[in-house]
Design a protein around this motif. Structure first.
Motif, PDB file in Angstrom:
ATOM      1  N   ASP A  80      -3.608   2.920   5.261  1.00 40.03           N
ATOM      2  CA  ASP A  80      -2.239   3.399   5.511  1.00 40.03           C
ATOM      3  C   ASP A  80      -1.450   3.574   4.228  1.00 40.03           C
ATOM      4  O   ASP A  80      -0.444   4.288   4.207  1.00 40.03           O
ATOM      5  CB  ASP A  80      -1.485   2.416   6.431  1.00 40.03           C
ATOM      6  CG  ASP A  80      -2.092   2.388   7.823  1.00 40.03           C
ATOM      7  OD1 ASP A  80      -2.642   3.416   8.255  1.00 40.03           O
ATOM      8  OD2 ASP A  80      -2.024   1.316   8.465  1.00 40.03           O
ATOM      9  N   ASN A  81      -1.871   2.900   3.164  1.00 40.46           N
ATOM     10  CA  ASN A  81      -1.107   3.020   1.928  1.00 40.46           C
ATOM     11  C   ASN A  81      -2.028   2.898   0.714  1.00 40.46           C
ATOM     12  O   ASN A  81      -3.167   2.426   0.816  1.00 40.46           O
ATOM     13  CB  ASN A  81       0.011   1.960   1.862  1.00 40.46           C
ATOM     14  CG  ASN A  81      -0.539   0.557   1.948  1.00 40.46           C
ATOM     15  OD1 ASN A  81      -1.146   0.043   1.012  1.00 40.46           O
ATOM     16  ND2 ASN A  81      -0.330  -0.099   3.105  1.00 40.46           N
ATOM     17  N   LEU A  82      -1.522   3.356  -0.425  1.00 40.07           N
ATOM     18  CA  LEU A  82      -2.296   3.397  -1.661  1.00 40.07           C
ATOM     19  C   LEU A  82      -2.678   1.998  -2.126  1.00 40.07           C
ATOM     20  O   LEU A  82      -3.803   1.764  -2.593  1.00 40.07           O
ATOM     21  CB  LEU A  82      -1.468   4.111  -2.739  1.00 40.07           C
ATOM     22  CG  LEU A  82      -2.028   4.139  -4.158  1.00 40.07           C
ATOM     23  CD1 LEU A  82      -3.389   4.820  -4.192  1.00 40.07           C
ATOM     24  CD2 LEU A  82      -1.053   4.829  -5.103  1.00 40.07           C
ATOM     25  N   ARG A  83      -1.773   1.044  -1.986  1.00 37.18           N
ATOM     26  CA  ARG A  83      -2.033  -0.303  -2.491  1.00 37.18           C
ATOM     27  C   ARG A  83      -3.249  -0.917  -1.805  1.00 37.18           C
ATOM     28  O   ARG A  83      -4.116  -1.519  -2.457  1.00 37.18           O
ATOM     29  CB  ARG A  83      -0.800  -1.182  -2.296  1.00 37.18           C
ATOM     30  CG  ARG A  83      -0.904  -2.531  -2.997  1.00 37.18           C
ATOM     31  CD  ARG A  83       0.305  -3.417  -2.733  1.00 37.18           C
ATOM     32  NE  ARG A  83       0.266  -4.603  -3.579  1.00 37.18           N
ATOM     33  CZ  ARG A  83      -0.556  -5.627  -3.370  1.00 37.18           C
ATOM     34  NH1 ARG A  83      -1.385  -5.613  -2.339  1.00 37.18           N
ATOM     35  NH2 ARG A  83      -0.542  -6.664  -4.203  1.00 37.18           N
ATOM     36  N   ASP A  84      -3.343  -0.763  -0.500  1.00 36.97           N
ATOM     37  CA  ASP A  84      -4.465  -1.354   0.239  1.00 36.97           C
ATOM     38  C   ASP A  84      -5.789  -0.706  -0.160  1.00 36.97           C
ATOM     39  O   ASP A  84      -6.818  -1.391  -0.277  1.00 36.97           O
ATOM     40  CB  ASP A  84      -4.243  -1.195   1.744  1.00 36.97           C
ATOM     41  CG  ASP A  84      -3.171  -2.142   2.276  1.00 36.97           C
ATOM     42  OD1 ASP A  84      -2.764  -3.060   1.530  1.00 36.97           O
ATOM     43  OD2 ASP A  84      -2.721  -1.947   3.426  1.00 36.97           O
ATOM     44  N   LEU A  85      -5.767   0.593  -0.369  1.00 39.61           N
ATOM     45  CA  LEU A  85      -7.002   1.276  -0.784  1.00 39.61           C
ATOM     46  C   LEU A  85      -7.470   0.741  -2.139  1.00 39.61           C
ATOM     47  O   LEU A  85      -8.648   0.388  -2.316  1.00 39.61           O
ATOM     48  CB  LEU A  85      -6.766   2.786  -0.846  1.00 39.61           C
ATOM     49  CG  LEU A  85      -8.016   3.680  -0.960  1.00 39.61           C
ATOM     50  CD1 LEU A  85      -7.690   5.102  -0.518  1.00 39.61           C
ATOM     51  CD2 LEU A  85      -8.600   3.710  -2.355  1.00 39.61           C
ATOM     52  N   PHE A 131      -2.717  10.223  -1.135  1.00 40.59           N
ATOM     53  CA  PHE A 131      -1.742   9.417  -1.876  1.00 40.59           C
ATOM     54  C   PHE A 131      -1.504  10.032  -3.255  1.00 40.59           C
ATOM     55  O   PHE A 131      -2.451  10.459  -3.927  1.00 40.59           O
ATOM     56  CB  PHE A 131      -2.232   7.970  -2.030  1.00 40.59           C
ATOM     57  CG  PHE A 131      -2.573   7.300  -0.736  1.00 40.59           C
ATOM     58  CD1 PHE A 131      -1.610   7.142   0.255  1.00 40.59           C
ATOM     59  CD2 PHE A 131      -3.863   6.845  -0.489  1.00 40.59           C
ATOM     60  CE1 PHE A 131      -1.917   6.523   1.462  1.00 40.59           C
ATOM     61  CE2 PHE A 131      -4.183   6.231   0.708  1.00 40.59           C
ATOM     62  CZ  PHE A 131      -3.205   6.076   1.698  1.00 40.59           C
ATOM     63  N   ASP A 132      -0.259  10.056  -3.665  1.00 40.16           N
ATOM     64  CA  ASP A 132       0.105  10.598  -4.966  1.00 40.16           C
ATOM     65  C   ASP A 132       0.020   9.491  -6.022  1.00 40.16           C
ATOM     66  O   ASP A 132       0.767   8.503  -5.957  1.00 40.16           O
ATOM     67  CB  ASP A 132       1.527  11.171  -4.904  1.00 40.16           C
ATOM     68  CG  ASP A 132       1.956  11.799  -6.220  1.00 40.16           C
ATOM     69  OD1 ASP A 132       1.112  11.915  -7.129  1.00 40.16           O
ATOM     70  OD2 ASP A 132       3.141  12.187  -6.326  1.00 40.16           O
TER      71      ASP A 132
END
Length: 287
Positions: A181-186, A259-260
């Motif tokens: 859902d978000n860049l941090r988790d990836l 994600f940017d």
């Protein structure tokens, strides 16, 4: 030191390619004995026989093969000099391109596409580190150098850096690795393939510091071709411009995460000021 007689060398080259003294003598409007005398004079200068006679054919000796290789290069270089300085002749010499060894092969191909579309055009491509490539450019051994960074400020006066393209850097990998859902988790959970010592790496390090993430880097790679191969092998998620994985993205085997990263990579073509630029350069620098 006695100098080489280039008339003798040219006659030798003609006979070596033809393999028949009589036909060359007729074509050059010389007597066969005069042509033989020229070649014997070259053999005396070199101290080695250049031909063995096999039946009616003249066959190059080992020394003759070496001499022919040099002769071809000498007279080809002379023809290229006339083309460059006088616009004489119909052949254009190859464009001599240097490319940073870590540079995306796909980008190099895109840069050279207009040249490859011309049936008579040719090029020489040399890979290496920035410093020796720029030194070769400075000495006019190369016509252009492709790189991701302009020359340092200390060397910039000698060179002109043309910004050819800017690519957004993203995260590319198998679809199953990108479902976050978000860049941090990836970044926190997936193995990453990251370039070494480059503007991309600087931007990546800044990004993970800002997000307070400790990434798991499974491959720290200094070659974009290897980044591509590792991503194709599903080793991890690659941090790279999309041009590096353009074929895999088009085929659907690799996808780009939505994600940017706020990271861009610039591509430069570096030239040096000279009075006689290669005629193909203008079309590549300003397509």
């Amino acid at each position: 030191m006695q100098q080489l007689n280039y008339h003798h060398l040219r006659y030798f080259r003609e006979v070596a390619h033809e393999g028949n003294l009589t036909r060359v003598a007729e074509r050059l409007n010389l007597s066969q004995s005069a042509l033989s005398t020229q070649i014997r004079a070259l053999e005396a200068r070199l101290g080695q026989p250049l031909f063995d006679r096999v039946g009616r054919q003249l066959v190059l000796t080992e020394v003759g093969q070496i001499a022919l290789d040099y002769a071809d290069r000498i007279f080809t270089a002379g023809d290229e000099m006339l083309v460059t300085l006088q616009g004489a002749g119909s052949e254009v010499p190859p464009l001599k391109v240097g490319a940073l060894s870590t540079l995306s092969r796909n980008f190099q191909l895109r840069f050279l596409e207009p040249l490859m579309a011309q049936p008579e055009a040719s090029f020489i491509l040399r890979s290496g580190n920035a410093e020796p490539l720029l030194e070769a450019l400075r000495s006019l051994t190369l016509d252009v150098v492709l790189t991701t960074e302009p020359p340092s400020s200390a060397a910039r006066g000698a060179f002109t850096a043309h910004l050819i393209a800017e690519q957004t850097v993203g995260l590319h990998g198998p679809p199953a690795r990108l479902g976050y859902d978000n860049l941090r988790d990836l970044l926190a959970n997936e193995p990453l393939i990251v370039p070494t010592e480059s503007p991309i790496r600087t931007g990546f390090d800044s990004l993970v510091a800002r997000l307070k993430v400790s990434p798991r880097i499974v491959a720290d790679v200094d070659d974009m071709a290897m980044v591509r191969l590792l991503a194709r092998a599903q080793v991890g998620v690659a941090v790279a411009p999309s041009v590096v994985l353009a074929d895999e993205i088009a085929a659907g085997t690799v996808q780009t995460a939505p994600f940017d990263l706020a990271i861009k990579e610039s591509f430069y073509a570096v030239t040096v000021r000279r009075s006689f630029q290669h005629p193909a350069l203008e079309g590549l620098l300003h397509p």
